[in-house]
Design a protein around this motif. Structure first.
Motif, PDB file in Angstrom:
ATOM      1  N   TYR A 153       0.640  -1.411  -0.029  1.00  0.00           N
ATOM      2  CA  TYR A 153      -0.117  -0.173  -0.023  1.00  0.00           C
ATOM      3  C   TYR A 153       0.771   1.337  -0.049  1.00  0.00           C
ATOM      4  N   TYR A 154       1.553   1.378   0.889  1.00  0.00           N
ATOM      5  CA  TYR A 154       2.795   2.512   1.065  1.00  0.00           C
ATOM      6  C   TYR A 154       3.729   2.561  -0.253  1.00  0.00           C
ATOM      7  N   SER A 155       4.465   1.494  -0.417  1.00  0.00           N
ATOM      8  CA  SER A 155       5.187   1.889  -1.760  1.00  0.00           C
ATOM      9  C   SER A 155       4.505   2.180  -3.186  1.00  0.00           C
ATOM     10  N   LYS A 156       5.321   2.399  -3.976  1.00  0.00           N
ATOM     11  CA  LYS A 156       4.968   3.257  -5.135  1.00  0.00           C
ATOM     12  C   LYS A 156       4.133   2.517  -6.041  1.00  0.00           C
ATOM     13  N   GLY A 157       4.004   0.794  -6.340  1.00  0.00           N
ATOM     14  CA  GLY A 157       2.615   0.390  -6.806  1.00  0.00           C
ATOM     15  C   GLY A 157       1.352   0.492  -6.135  1.00  0.00           C
ATOM     16  N   GLY A 158       1.655   0.682  -4.879  1.00  0.00           N
ATOM     17  CA  GLY A 158       0.270   1.036  -4.291  1.00  0.00           C
ATOM     18  C   GLY A 158      -0.972   1.866  -5.078  1.00  0.00           C
ATOM     19  N   ALA A 159      -0.453   2.940  -6.126  1.00  0.00           N
ATOM     20  CA  ALA A 159      -0.986   3.812  -6.414  1.00  0.00           C
ATOM     21  C   ALA A 159      -1.768   2.724  -7.350  1.00  0.00           C
ATOM     22  N   ASP A 160      -1.641   2.038  -8.441  1.00  0.00           N
ATOM     23  CA  ASP A 160      -2.166   1.345  -9.338  1.00  0.00           C
ATOM     24  C   ASP A 160      -2.505  -0.591  -8.744  1.00  0.00           C
ATOM     25  N   MET A 161      -3.372  -1.078  -8.286  1.00  0.00           N
ATOM     26  CA  MET A 161      -3.511  -2.101  -7.962  1.00  0.00           C
ATOM     27  C   MET A 161      -3.356  -3.171  -8.998  1.00  0.00           C
ATOM     28  N   LYS A 162      -3.875  -2.881  -9.790  1.00  0.00           N
ATOM     29  CA  LYS A 162      -4.364  -4.071 -10.636  1.00  0.00           C
ATOM     30  C   LYS A 162      -3.092  -3.792 -11.165  1.00  0.00           C
ATOM     31  N   ALA A 200      14.758  -2.792  -2.748  1.00  0.00           N
ATOM     32  CA  ALA A 200      14.562  -1.284  -2.202  1.00  0.00           C
ATOM     33  C   ALA A 200      13.053  -0.670  -1.828  1.00  0.00           C
ATOM     34  N   VAL A 201      12.293  -2.212  -1.780  1.00  0.00           N
ATOM     35  CA  VAL A 201      11.419  -1.605  -1.290  1.00  0.00           C
ATOM     36  C   VAL A 201      12.103  -1.521   0.369  1.00  0.00           C
ATOM     37  N   ARG A 202      12.131  -2.048   1.151  1.00  0.00           N
ATOM     38  CA  ARG A 202      13.601  -1.397   2.070  1.00  0.00           C
ATOM     39  C   ARG A 202      14.224  -0.697   2.679  1.00  0.00           C
ATOM     40  N   HIS A 203      14.837  -0.356   1.201  1.00  0.00           N
ATOM     41  CA  HIS A 203      15.148   1.133   1.408  1.00  0.00           C
ATOM     42  C   HIS A 203      14.587   2.346   1.577  1.00  0.00           C
ATOM     43  N   GLU A 392      -2.778 -13.646 -24.266  1.00  0.00           N
ATOM     44  CA  GLU A 392      -1.826 -12.328 -23.829  1.00  0.00           C
ATOM     45  C   GLU A 392      -2.299 -11.382 -24.463  1.00  0.00           C
ATOM     46  N   GLY A 393      -1.350 -10.506 -23.904  1.00  0.00           N
ATOM     47  CA  GLY A 393      -1.664  -8.928 -23.821  1.00  0.00           C
ATOM     48  C   GLY A 393      -0.684  -8.215 -23.027  1.00  0.00           C
ATOM     49  N   LYS A 394      -0.068  -6.692 -23.457  1.00  0.00           N
ATOM     50  CA  LYS A 394       0.467  -5.983 -23.010  1.00  0.00           C
ATOM     51  C   LYS A 394       1.380  -6.697 -22.226  1.00  0.00           C
ATOM     52  N   GLY A 395       2.819  -6.209 -22.525  1.00  0.00           N
ATOM     53  CA  GLY A 395       3.757  -6.497 -21.597  1.00  0.00           C
ATOM     54  C   GLY A 395       3.749  -6.338 -20.001  1.00  0.00           C
ATOM     55  N   ILE A 396       4.796  -7.315 -19.167  1.00  0.00           N
ATOM     56  CA  ILE A 396       4.704  -7.234 -17.584  1.00  0.00           C
ATOM     57  C   ILE A 396       6.097  -6.754 -17.366  1.00  0.00           C
ATOM     58  N   HIS A 397       6.414  -5.685 -16.673  1.00  0.00           N
ATOM     59  CA  HIS A 397       7.854  -5.839 -16.111  1.00  0.00           C
ATOM     60  C   HIS A 397       7.976  -5.659 -14.493  1.00  0.00           C
ATOM     61  N   LEU A 398       8.014  -5.811 -14.276  1.00  0.00           N
ATOM     62  CA  LEU A 398       9.295  -6.408 -12.588  1.00  0.00           C
ATOM     63  C   LEU A 398      10.110  -5.154 -13.091  1.00  0.00           C
ATOM     64  N   GLU A 399       9.784  -4.104 -11.992  1.00  0.00           N
ATOM     65  CA  GLU A 399      10.052  -3.032 -11.398  1.00  0.00           C
ATOM     66  C   GLU A 399      11.004  -2.556 -11.026  1.00  0.00           C
ATOM     67  N   ILE A 400      12.322  -1.881 -10.967  1.00  0.00           N
ATOM     68  CA  ILE A 400      12.859  -1.585  -9.052  1.00  0.00           C
ATOM     69  C   ILE A 400      11.883  -0.038  -8.951  1.00  0.00           C
ATOM     70  N   PRO A 401      11.422   0.056  -7.980  1.00  0.00           N
ATOM     71  CA  PRO A 401      10.826   1.207  -7.337  1.00  0.00           C
ATOM     72  C   PRO A 401      11.977   2.545  -7.399  1.00  0.00           C
ATOM     73  N   ASP A 402      11.531   3.876  -7.125  1.00  0.00           N
ATOM     74  CA  ASP A 402      12.491   4.924  -6.848  1.00  0.00           C
ATOM     75  C   ASP A 402      11.886   5.690  -5.706  1.00  0.00           C
ATOM     76  N   ALA A 403      10.454   5.090  -5.791  1.00  0.00           N
ATOM     77  CA  ALA A 403       9.771   6.050  -4.467  1.00  0.00           C
ATOM     78  C   ALA A 403       8.583   5.224  -3.722  1.00  0.00           C
ATOM     79  N   ASN A 404       8.242   5.991  -2.884  1.00  0.00           N
ATOM     80  CA  ASN A 404       7.209   5.423  -2.053  1.00  0.00           C
ATOM     81  C   ASN A 404       5.758   6.182  -3.252  1.00  0.00           C
ATOM     82  N   ARG A 405       4.657   5.536  -2.227  1.00  0.00           N
ATOM     83  CA  ARG A 405       3.660   5.947  -2.778  1.00  0.00           C
ATOM     84  C   ARG A 405       3.426   7.171  -2.581  1.00  0.00           C
ATOM     85  N   PRO A 406       3.006   7.985  -3.968  1.00  0.00           N
ATOM     86  CA  PRO A 406       2.453   9.205  -3.822  1.00  0.00           C
ATOM     87  C   PRO A 406       1.787   9.674  -2.379  1.00  0.00           C
ATOM     88  N   ALA A 407       1.735  11.130  -1.547  1.00  0.00           N
ATOM     89  CA  ALA A 407       1.266  11.037  -0.711  1.00  0.00           C
ATOM     90  C   ALA A 407      -0.442  11.604  -1.292  1.00  0.00           C
TER      91      ALA A 407
END
Length: 407
Positions: A153-162, A200-203, A392-407
């Protein structure tokens, strides 16, 4: 791997646990003292430290440095090129990250090819069961694990759960792929990329005021203990249910299924001294690590709705009540209540009566006339759910976050 669609990822919804579910934690749950002995691990020995206070000393400083140097976007772009186990790492990666990844991608010395092959055969034969259990068991259960909820929830990806569901579910698909750890497969890639994301999330998360306020006093997320909670919500839970459902499984298949998840734990940075050596060891550890920590959160209930809404896209929601009831049948009423699953007075009794007969029929244990006609509605709905991942559909990419969830 990276070319899998969001629907294909949902099939493996249990891998939501790779990073967890959604949301802020409920009031702190008392975590029992760690008493599990490392003699029951694949290592057969260890320091016996409480995994609550152990993280990933190899990955964490490397990813912290990558983030602080502002190299995340560059690294993510390069890593999109790395999709197969046998590929060389992309040129241009920072030297410290490259050195770490070259070590992290190596299989453990105790990996057994024959057992990994047995795991692939097991998936081929029992895929409808494991698929349903990953998606409608493990995936739903992850919404009742508060620390996982907070982490996402508080990491960057929490803003787009799908999108997050699609990405975090990738591990669950790849681990069951027939080529998972073969050169042409992608499980090494998925595991190492997930390990990078965890680091990255730990940091980043300790810098989030919302995460710090919402939890149980944990100062660094995704400890070895947290990862083992997630691990047990996948193979341990699935094997428990297969036994409950009386699905015939040979000893070779059982050992193979355990082994592919043992290797996966190692590849994701879990220390060998915490990885159970046998199913008995796994069940003993799960009783201490997983069962007591399940709890309800409002955010977890929200994620449950997101998951069910994605399933509903298959047929405009007509099967949602049935899927709701099957998930509650799979998880049990206690966990079903924790994640906010609706009670379905029509479907629940039907599924409880019909599913054991369907399993017995599929395994050749009873003749067709003993299966009630209404049971085939359940069979078809679950079959369609399991087959979602084939589109099949659009590509899914596991990516390193560079920030937390926007406030």
């Amino acid at each position: 791997m990276d070319g899998l669609s969001r629907r294909r990822m949902l099939m493996a919804g249990g891998a939501l646990g790779a990073l967890g579910a959604l949301g802020a934690a409920s009031p702190a749950q008392a975590r029992p003292a760690w008493t599990w002995a490392p003699s029951g691990s694949v290592a057969g020995k260890g320091a016996g430290l409480d995994p609550e206070w152990v993280w990933d000393e190899e990955a964490d400083p490397v990813l912290a440095a990558v983030i602080e140097r502002g190299e995340v976007a560059k690294v993510n772009k390069l890593l999109r090129q790395w999709t197969r186990n046998d590929q060389s790492l992309p040129a241009g990666l920072p030297s410290d990250l490259r050195d770490f990844m070259e070590t992290a991608r190596k299989m453990p010395t105790w990996a057994d090819k024959s057992k990994l092959d047995a795991a692939a055969r097991f998936t081929t034969k029992k895929g409808i069961y494991t698929g349903a259990l990953y998606g409608l068991g493990s995936g739903m259960m992850s919404t009742a694990i508060p620390r996982e909820a907070r982490a996402v929830y508080y990491s960057k990806g929490g803003a787009d759960m799908k999108d997050r569901i699609a990405k975090t579910a990738q591990l669950g698909y790849d681990v069951g792929d027939l080529d998972a750890y073969r050169p042409q497969g992608g499980m090494v890639v998925t595991a190492v990329k997930t390990r990078l994301v965890h680091a990255a999330v730990r940091h980043l998360l300790p810098q989030s005021p919302g995460w710090a306020r919402s939890g149980d006093g944990q100062t660094i997320p995704i400890s070895q203990a947290d990862m083992m909670v997630t691990w047990h919500s996948l193979p341990t839970f699935v094997m428990r249910k297969l036994i409950d459902w009386r699905v015939p499984i040979t000893s070779a298949e059982s050992e193979g299924f355990l082994h592919v998840w043992q290797v996966t734990a190692h590849m994701m940075g879990i220390l060998d001294e915490y990885i159970p050596a046998t199913w008995d060891d796994a069940n003993a550890q799960a009783k201490q690590a997983l069962d007591p920590v399940l709890a309800s959160t409002s955010e977890g209930e929200e994620l449950t709705d997101v998951l069910l809404d994605i399933v509903a896209e298959l047929d405009a929601g007509l099967t949602r009540p049935l899927i709701n009831a099957f998930a509650r049948y799979t998880l049990g009423d206690r966990t079903g209540d924790l994640v906010g699953l609706d009670k379905e007075p029509f479907w629940q009794p039907l599924i409880s009566a019909a599913w054991p007969l369907l399993v017995a029929f599929r395994e050749g244990l009873i003749p067709l006339p003993l299966v009630p006609a209404g049971a085939w509605v359940v069979e078809e709905a679950i079959r369609k759910f399991v087959l979602l991942f084939l589109s099949e559909g659009k590509g899914i990419h596991l990516e390193i976050p560079d920030a937390n969830r926007p406030a």
